[in-house]
Design an enzyme around this catalytic site. Sequence first.
Site, PDB file in Angstrom:
ATOM      1  N   CYS A 116     -34.668  -5.299   6.336  1.00  0.00           N
ATOM      2  CA  CYS A 116     -34.253  -5.385   4.925  1.00  0.00           C
ATOM      3  C   CYS A 116     -35.271  -6.116   4.053  1.00  0.00           C
ATOM      4  O   CYS A 116     -35.199  -6.048   2.830  1.00  0.00           O
ATOM      5  CB  CYS A 116     -32.906  -6.077   4.811  1.00  0.00           C
ATOM      6  SG  CYS A 116     -31.642  -5.303   5.813  1.00  0.00           S
ATOM      7  N   HIS A 257     -31.673  -9.428  -1.963  1.00  0.00           N
ATOM      8  CA  HIS A 257     -31.273  -8.305  -1.112  1.00  0.00           C
ATOM      9  C   HIS A 257     -29.748  -8.234  -1.115  1.00  0.00           C
ATOM     10  O   HIS A 257     -29.069  -9.252  -0.981  1.00  0.00           O
ATOM     11  CB  HIS A 257     -31.811  -8.525   0.304  1.00  0.00           C
ATOM     12  CG  HIS A 257     -31.234  -7.581   1.302  1.00  0.00           C
ATOM     13  ND1 HIS A 257     -31.184  -6.224   1.080  1.00  0.00           N
ATOM     14  CD2 HIS A 257     -30.660  -7.793   2.523  1.00  0.00           C
ATOM     15  CE1 HIS A 257     -30.612  -5.642   2.122  1.00  0.00           C
ATOM     16  NE2 HIS A 257     -30.277  -6.573   3.002  1.00  0.00           N
ATOM     17  N   ASN A 287     -25.167  -2.174   1.693  1.00  0.00           N
ATOM     18  CA  ASN A 287     -26.489  -2.663   2.104  1.00  0.00           C
ATOM     19  C   ASN A 287     -27.387  -1.461   2.421  1.00  0.00           C
ATOM     20  O   ASN A 287     -27.195  -0.791   3.437  1.00  0.00           O
ATOM     21  CB  ASN A 287     -26.316  -3.568   3.339  1.00  0.00           C
ATOM     22  CG  ASN A 287     -27.643  -4.079   3.879  1.00  0.00           C
ATOM     23  OD1 ASN A 287     -28.719  -3.681   3.417  1.00  0.00           O
ATOM     24  ND2 ASN A 287     -27.557  -4.950   4.873  1.00  0.00           N
TER      25      ASN A 287
HETATM   26  N1  ACO Z   1     -12.080  -4.582   8.680  1.00  0.00           N
HETATM   27  C1  ACO Z   1     -11.128  -5.436   9.056  1.00  0.00           C
HETATM   28  N2  ACO Z   1     -11.348  -6.473   9.880  1.00  0.00           N
HETATM   29  C2  ACO Z   1     -12.600  -6.645  10.326  1.00  0.00           C
HETATM   30  C3  ACO Z   1     -13.653  -5.778   9.966  1.00  0.00           C
HETATM   31  C4  ACO Z   1     -13.355  -4.705   9.120  1.00  0.00           C
HETATM   32  N3  ACO Z   1     -14.283  -3.834   8.712  1.00  0.00           N
HETATM   33  N4  ACO Z   1     -14.775  -6.207  10.570  1.00  0.00           N
HETATM   34  C5  ACO Z   1     -14.463  -7.295  11.273  1.00  0.00           C
HETATM   35  N5  ACO Z   1     -13.149  -7.556  11.141  1.00  0.00           N
HETATM   36  C6  ACO Z   1     -12.376  -8.649  11.735  1.00  0.00           C
HETATM   37  C7  ACO Z   1     -13.037  -9.226  12.955  1.00  0.00           C
HETATM   38  O1  ACO Z   1     -12.720  -8.472  14.095  1.00  0.00           O
HETATM   39  C8  ACO Z   1     -12.459 -10.615  12.987  1.00  0.00           C
HETATM   40  O2  ACO Z   1     -11.168 -10.558  13.563  1.00  0.00           O
HETATM   41  P1  ACO Z   1     -10.655 -11.748  14.530  1.00  0.00           P
HETATM   42  O3  ACO Z   1     -10.646 -12.967  13.653  1.00  0.00           O
HETATM   43  O4  ACO Z   1      -9.325 -11.254  14.917  1.00  0.00           O
HETATM   44  O5  ACO Z   1     -11.669 -11.824  15.630  1.00  0.00           O
HETATM   45  C9  ACO Z   1     -12.286 -10.983  11.511  1.00  0.00           C
HETATM   46  O6  ACO Z   1     -12.321  -9.727  10.810  1.00  0.00           O
HETATM   47  C10 ACO Z   1     -13.382 -11.868  10.973  1.00  0.00           C
HETATM   48  O7  ACO Z   1     -14.644 -11.361  11.442  1.00  0.00           O
HETATM   49  P2  ACO Z   1     -16.009 -12.058  11.083  1.00  0.00           P
HETATM   50  O8  ACO Z   1     -17.107 -11.320  11.737  1.00  0.00           O
HETATM   51  O9  ACO Z   1     -15.898 -13.538  11.315  1.00  0.00           O
HETATM   52  O10 ACO Z   1     -16.018 -11.820   9.510  1.00  0.00           O
HETATM   53  P3  ACO Z   1     -17.027 -12.351   8.451  1.00  0.00           P
HETATM   54  O11 ACO Z   1     -16.298 -13.062   7.392  1.00  0.00           O
HETATM   55  O12 ACO Z   1     -18.207 -13.066   9.091  1.00  0.00           O
HETATM   56  O13 ACO Z   1     -17.584 -10.997   7.804  1.00  0.00           O
HETATM   57  C11 ACO Z   1     -19.565  -9.645   7.906  1.00  0.00           C
HETATM   58  C12 ACO Z   1     -18.276 -10.064   8.599  1.00  0.00           C
HETATM   59  C13 ACO Z   1     -19.174  -8.974   6.614  1.00  0.00           C
HETATM   60  C14 ACO Z   1     -20.302  -8.679   8.798  1.00  0.00           C
HETATM   61  C15 ACO Z   1     -20.412 -10.901   7.600  1.00  0.00           C
HETATM   62  O14 ACO Z   1     -20.486 -11.708   8.735  1.00  0.00           O
HETATM   63  C16 ACO Z   1     -21.806 -10.552   7.151  1.00  0.00           C
HETATM   64  O15 ACO Z   1     -22.011 -10.035   6.078  1.00  0.00           O
HETATM   65  N6  ACO Z   1     -22.806 -10.885   7.961  1.00  0.00           N
HETATM   66  C17 ACO Z   1     -24.193 -10.656   7.586  1.00  0.00           C
HETATM   67  C18 ACO Z   1     -24.524  -9.183   7.643  1.00  0.00           C
HETATM   68  C19 ACO Z   1     -25.918  -8.933   7.210  1.00  0.00           C
HETATM   69  O16 ACO Z   1     -26.279  -9.368   6.143  1.00  0.00           O
HETATM   70  N7  ACO Z   1     -26.736  -8.285   8.026  1.00  0.00           N
HETATM   71  C20 ACO Z   1     -28.168  -8.282   7.842  1.00  0.00           C
HETATM   72  C21 ACO Z   1     -28.799  -7.123   7.342  1.00  0.00           C
HETATM   73  S1  ACO Z   1     -28.639  -5.620   8.214  1.00  0.00           S
HETATM   74  C22 ACO Z   1     -30.226  -5.103   8.681  1.00  0.00           C
HETATM   75  O17 ACO Z   1     -31.132  -5.865   8.724  1.00  0.00           O
HETATM   76  C23 ACO Z   1     -30.346  -3.692   9.079  1.00  0.00           C
END
Ligand code: ACO
Length: 330
Positions: A116, A257, A287
């Site tokens: 990214c 980003h 994203n």
């Molecule tokens: N819908 C509903 N529930 C979900 C979903 C979904 N789509 N995805 C995850 N959950 C659940 C999980 O299973 C978890 O359940 P549990 O508590 O029962 O275990 C709960 O929601 C919380 O999950 P987390 O992973 O802790 O949620 P978080 O608040 O961290 O959000 C997210 C997840 C959006 C992925 C966030 O962590 C994030 O944005 N991370 C960074 C992503 C990113 O920027 N990536 C880099 C770039 S990509 C690249 O380089 C190609």
Amino acid sequence: MKSKVTSVILACGMAVPPKIVTNHDLEKLVETSDKWIVERTGIKERHLLENGEVISSYAIKASKEAIERAGIKPEEIDLIICATLTPDYLMPSLAILIQRELGANKAGAFDLSATCSGFLYALSLADQYVKSNPERKVLVVGAEALSRKTNWQDRTTCVLFGDGAGAVVVTGDENGERGIVDFILGADGSNFHLLTLKGGGSAFPPFDERLPKEEYYIRMQGREVFKIATRAMEKVALDLLQRNNLKPEDIDIIIPHQANLRIIEYLRERLNLPMEKVFVNIDRYGNTSAASIPIAIYEAEREGKLQRDNLLLMVAFGGGFTFAGVLMRW
Ligand code: ACO
């Protein structure tokens, strides 16, 4: 006295596939909800390629627009750098497909892989390339089709990504008043395992049965990546400001980003800036990886939020991990 050469962006272009997939559409695919996705990411919808479409079509469309708006001919381009993780083919590169379609017969062309952060990496290279000869013109493209590398049964990743392309034309400016002021490129491979796409490379060629099927798609430990992302974005922004004797309030607009609205919001808070100074369009695109910043530049300019002479700070991070920041006078 010899004048200082800077590199300026002459014009931008962007293109996204017309197909829009909303959070409600995804509710039918995996166990998720519009509410969860909006609250956790800020994303409402994303543009995705149809089956059979290729990302080069959009990279070419964005490039043609940037070139036309820059008022130059494709034959004047010296170099094409395309930041992408998801070229149509491993060979030839996406940059070559763009070169061919444009008829940019004087240009060198290559793809750059820095996830990214790729567009800012490419923009920094273009900056150095035109500084040694201000006549040069570089087409910098960010194009991504992450939908092709997404596991549509994995709700933790499939709600995040979108497809699209953005392009800019960079050239030298001998007045030295506008253009790129400084940049930071960084990388830290110590936690690479938190965000991977292992299948299809030379360690595990396509159809290698040693690797589980899910590893042919993007795999991410989101919560851990989130922490790294927030720290990296803040550090890059503050380091870049500090070494240029600037304060956050000197910035007219930040284009971060677009990975997660909460990451952007964290950056905004740490820099103590009002929301008007932070450009956000993640709600409509998700994203789009290397395409996210050029698409955002295009829209910020079109909406009048990015204006001539503004001090612009762009910050990115991505898998690897990579990070990058570019400070420029627009
Ligand atoms: N819908 C509903 N529930 C979900 C979903 C979904 N789509 N995805 C995850 N959950 C659940 C999980 O299973 C978890 O359940 P549990 O508590 O029962 O275990 C709960 O929601 C919380 O999950 P987390 O992973 O802790 O949620 P978080 O608040 O961290 O959000 C997210 C997840 C959006 C992925 C966030 O962590 C994030 O944005 N991370 C960074 C992503 C990113 O920027 N990536 C880099 C770039 S990509 C690249 O380089 C190609």
